[in-house]
Design a protein around this motif. Structure first.
Motif, PDB file in Angstrom:
ATOM      1  N   ARG A  14       0.844  -1.187   0.000  1.00  0.00           N
ATOM      2  CA  ARG A  14       0.000   0.000   0.000  1.00  0.00           C
ATOM      3  C   ARG A  14       0.886   1.245   0.000  1.00  0.00           C
ATOM      4  O   ARG A  14       1.991   1.246   0.550  1.00  0.00           O
ATOM      5  CB  ARG A  14      -0.900   0.023   1.234  1.00  0.00           C
ATOM      6  CG  ARG A  14      -1.875  -1.141   1.318  1.00  0.00           C
ATOM      7  CD  ARG A  14      -2.726  -0.995   2.577  1.00  0.00           C
ATOM      8  NE  ARG A  14      -3.588  -2.156   2.756  1.00  0.00           N
ATOM      9  CZ  ARG A  14      -3.263  -3.225   3.478  1.00  0.00           C
ATOM     10  NH1 ARG A  14      -2.073  -3.279   4.078  1.00  0.00           N
ATOM     11  NH2 ARG A  14      -4.114  -4.228   3.601  1.00  0.00           N
ATOM     12  N   LEU A  17       0.439   7.104   3.196  1.00  0.00           N
ATOM     13  CA  LEU A  17      -0.292   8.357   3.049  1.00  0.00           C
ATOM     14  C   LEU A  17      -0.130   9.228   4.280  1.00  0.00           C
ATOM     15  O   LEU A  17      -0.170   8.733   5.415  1.00  0.00           O
ATOM     16  CB  LEU A  17      -1.787   8.054   2.833  1.00  0.00           C
ATOM     17  CG  LEU A  17      -2.758   9.233   2.741  1.00  0.00           C
ATOM     18  CD1 LEU A  17      -2.519  10.023   1.464  1.00  0.00           C
ATOM     19  CD2 LEU A  17      -4.209   8.731   2.790  1.00  0.00           C
ATOM     20  N   TYR A  42      -3.985   2.494   0.093  1.00  0.00           N
ATOM     21  CA  TYR A  42      -3.234   3.412   0.941  1.00  0.00           C
ATOM     22  C   TYR A  42      -3.351   2.984   2.402  1.00  0.00           C
ATOM     23  O   TYR A  42      -4.319   2.341   2.799  1.00  0.00           O
ATOM     24  CB  TYR A  42      -3.774   4.842   0.859  1.00  0.00           C
ATOM     25  CG  TYR A  42      -3.835   5.467  -0.499  1.00  0.00           C
ATOM     26  CD1 TYR A  42      -2.856   6.379  -0.912  1.00  0.00           C
ATOM     27  CD2 TYR A  42      -4.885   5.196  -1.380  1.00  0.00           C
ATOM     28  CE1 TYR A  42      -2.928   7.001  -2.158  1.00  0.00           C
ATOM     29  CE2 TYR A  42      -4.956   5.806  -2.628  1.00  0.00           C
ATOM     30  CZ  TYR A  42      -3.969   6.699  -3.003  1.00  0.00           C
ATOM     31  OH  TYR A  42      -4.044   7.305  -4.237  1.00  0.00           O
ATOM     32  N   ALA A 343      -3.476   6.458  -7.195  1.00  0.00           N
ATOM     33  CA  ALA A 343      -2.542   5.410  -6.777  1.00  0.00           C
ATOM     34  C   ALA A 343      -1.894   4.759  -7.995  1.00  0.00           C
ATOM     35  O   ALA A 343      -0.679   4.504  -8.014  1.00  0.00           O
ATOM     36  CB  ALA A 343      -3.262   4.362  -5.932  1.00  0.00           C
TER      37      ALA A 343
END
Length: 391
Positions: A14, A17, A42, A343
């Protein structure tokens, strides 16, 4: 992985963030966090969640962030996260408008990708400066005009591009709400308070808050550029310092004409974003409160309704669809689509690969510059008694 735009050389994890703003009492921060989690792309690792140190730490604890990664300022956060081996890959900026420029620029200069709420900045000069910073950095910058992530908005854009409406003639877009019909800002309601404050919101109120969404949606779906506007901005609520209603006429580069109405003093309207586009072969209509339906009216034929995931919906809508037709998708999923596509863009950039066609529809810093120019043109036009002003 098989996600569009993802390559073997991208990170097999992931994305890490961070968030600036969005602490206790904020509205849009929670929406961004839900959107980021929805497709599992994320994980939130750090934040400068409030300008108040105690609230920042308390907000971080609510989100299970370690105290050492809850920062007192975005500048401190950008420096510290850039220096960590496990530092954030991307930051979400969800502050009031006046902080967007400085926060975004700090993270870009630290080598961190940016997702920023709209409008991009409060001045044209700051918007252009931020666009130049993005270009120098080579990083991904996404602007969360979330309505572009709705499946049937993507469908409408594809149909216009395919010529289903023919040559475009008329573009009608409106965004009425009623939540500011009274002087709510005097009650201490946080969202009303900063949105009606010129120091934090900028030179426009309703136009900057929701008029920019309507303007960007019209250009996104039609593929046209609005070249001139004539605007009449009004603050109907006594004592309010910024506009709460706007009527505009629009002229597009291909000769099409349009109208835009944005209002936050229209009783009976909750979130009534609606777009109607007409060409010489047919028309389209989309309404945000019924987002899974798109009305298509070919000239000389009965109107038909295209549903998300149903007959007639195509690859553009499918890319932004998560569940079978008949199960409603809407605001959160539209927001999540911006995060998912972003993403893919970030992973592709990390791997040196090109993004897919649908992924590349994410609004960029240049869309943000357009939005800020639109705001300033509207204010200038209204000050000149609705004179025509170029964007």
């Amino acid at each position: 992985m098989t996600i569009e735009g993802k390559t073997a050389s991208g990170p097999n994890r992931r994305l890490r963030l961070g968030m600036v703003g969005g602490g206790r009492g904020a509205f849009i921060g929670a929406v961004h966090r839900i959107a980021a989690r929805l497709d599992d792309r994320y994980e939130l690792r750090a934040g400068a969640l409030s300008s108040d140190p105690e609230r920042c730490q308390a907000s971080g604890a609510d989100l299970f962030l370690p105290p050492e990664r809850c920062y007192a300022s975005f500048a401190e956060m950008a420096r510290a996260e850039a220096a960590r081996d496990d530092g954030i890959d991307v930051v979400s900026i969800v502050t009031p408008n006046h902080l967007h420029h400085d926060a975004a620029k700090a993270f870009l200069e630290a080598g961190i990708h940016v997702i920023c709420d709209k409008p991009l900045t409060t001045t044209v000069e700051d918007a252009e400066d931020l666009a130049a910073a993005v270009e120098r950095s080579g990083l991904v910058f996404a602007l969360t005009h979330n309505y572009t992530g709705y499946p049937m908005v993507r469908q409408a854009r594809a149909m216009v591009a395919a010529g289903d409406l023919g040559a475009l003639r008329v573009v009608q877009v409106e965004y009425p709400q009623d939540w500011l019909s009274t002087r709510l800002e005097e009650s201490g309601q946080k969202q009303a308070e900063w949105r009606t404050d010129p120091a934090r919101s900028g030179i426009a109120g309703c136009v900057g808050d929701i008029g920019t969404h309507a303007f960007q949606l019209a250009e996104f779906v039609t593929g046209l550029r609005c070249t001139r506007i004539a605007a009449d901005l009004t603050a109907f609520v006594e004592g309010r310092r910024l506009d709460d209603n706007a009527h505009m006429m629009l002229r597009f580069g291909n000769g099409a004409r349009g109208m835009l109405w944005a209002s936050q003093v229209a009783p009976g309207h909750e979130n009534g974003l609606r777009l109607r586009v007409y060409g010489d072969k047919g028309g389209l209509e989309w309404f945000q409160e019924q987002p899974n339906h798109l009305r298509f009216s070919p000239l000389g034929e009965p109107p038909r309704t295209i549903t998300r995931g149903g007959p007639g919906s195509d690859e553009a809508a499918a890319h932004a669809t998560r569940i079978p037709s008949g199960h409603p998708e809407g605001y959160l999923e539209g927001f999540a689509q911006i995060y998912r596509d972003t993403a893919d863009l970030i992973v592709a950039r990390m791997g040196g690969a090109a993004a897919g066609e649908q992924t590349a529809l994410v609004p960029t810093v240049r869309d943000g510059v357009r939005g800020v120019r639109f705001i300033h043109a509207a204010v200038e036009s209204s000050r000149r008694d609705a004179a025509w002003v170029e964007i």
